[in-house]
Motif scaffolding. Sequence first.
Motif, PDB file in Angstrom:
ATOM      1  N   LYS A   1      44.238  47.810  35.974  1.00 46.62           N
ATOM      2  CA  LYS A   1      43.135  46.869  36.113  1.00 46.62           C
ATOM      3  C   LYS A   1      43.706  45.459  35.957  1.00 46.62           C
ATOM      4  O   LYS A   1      44.251  45.105  34.913  1.00 46.62           O
ATOM      5  N   PHE A   2      43.597  44.683  37.015  1.00 49.62           N
ATOM      6  CA  PHE A   2      44.084  43.309  37.001  1.00 49.62           C
ATOM      7  C   PHE A   2      42.940  42.368  36.664  1.00 49.62           C
ATOM      8  O   PHE A   2      41.833  42.508  37.198  1.00 49.62           O
ATOM      9  N   TYR A   3      43.206  41.429  35.790  1.00 45.41           N
ATOM     10  CA  TYR A   3      42.231  40.421  35.389  1.00 45.41           C
ATOM     11  C   TYR A   3      42.659  39.069  35.944  1.00 45.41           C
ATOM     12  O   TYR A   3      43.852  38.795  36.071  1.00 45.41           O
ATOM     13  N   ALA A   4      41.673  38.230  36.220  1.00 36.29           N
ATOM     14  CA  ALA A   4      41.946  36.861  36.663  1.00 36.29           C
ATOM     15  C   ALA A   4      40.854  35.954  36.112  1.00 36.29           C
ATOM     16  O   ALA A   4      39.693  36.364  35.983  1.00 36.29           O
ATOM     17  N   THR A   5      41.227  34.743  35.812  1.00 39.91           N
ATOM     18  CA  THR A   5      40.255  33.759  35.336  1.00 39.91           C
ATOM     19  C   THR A   5      39.307  33.416  36.474  1.00 39.91           C
ATOM     20  O   THR A   5      39.735  33.102  37.579  1.00 39.91           O
ATOM     21  N   SER A   6      38.014  33.496  36.190  1.00 44.02           N
ATOM     22  CA  SER A   6      36.991  33.154  37.186  1.00 44.02           C
ATOM     23  C   SER A   6      36.843  31.632  37.245  1.00 44.02           C
ATOM     24  O   SER A   6      37.371  30.915  36.385  1.00 44.02           O
ATOM     25  N   PRO A   7      36.112  31.119  38.220  1.00 39.01           N
ATOM     26  CA  PRO A   7      35.863  29.670  38.244  1.00 39.01           C
ATOM     27  C   PRO A   7      35.194  29.173  36.953  1.00 39.01           C
ATOM     28  O   PRO A   7      35.573  28.111  36.435  1.00 39.01           O
ATOM     29  N   ASP A   8      34.240  29.926  36.421  1.00 42.17           N
ATOM     30  CA  ASP A   8      33.615  29.530  35.146  1.00 42.17           C
ATOM     31  C   ASP A   8      34.639  29.565  34.011  1.00 42.17           C
ATOM     32  O   ASP A   8      34.637  28.704  33.132  1.00 42.17           O
TER      33      ASP A   8
END
Length: 111
Positions: A78-85
Motif C-alpha cells: 500500500k503506497f501512501y502520498a500526501t494529498s493536496p490538503d
Amino acid sequence: MYEDEVLATHRQEVRRGTVVLACLLTLAQPNYGYALLESLERAGFPVDANTLYPLLRRLEKQGLLSSEWNTDEARPRKFYATSPDGAALAELLYRDWVDIDRSLRTLKGTT
C-alpha cells in the motif's frame, strides 16, 4: 545529568509533535509503510512501526494522505502520498515549526 529514562521521555514528547509533519513532507513522493520507516530513520526521525501505521491510517481518514495498492510485485504494498490538503497542512505546520525554532533560538540567545 538527567536519567536516560527521563531524557528519553522528553525526547519522545518533542518528536511526537513532529512525526506528522515529517510524514507529510516525506510522502510528497509516494512510498509504502516500511520504506517510509526507513526514510524517516535516515532523516533522524526514528518511529516505531506500531506508531507509524495507525498514524498513516488516521492521516488518510482525515484526507491528508491518499493511498493506492501496488500489486505489480509478488508482495502487494500500500503506497501512501500526501494529498493536496496534506501538502497545504504541511506548509502551515512547517511555517509554525520555523517560528518555534526562531523563538527557541531567541530564548537561548543564539539568533
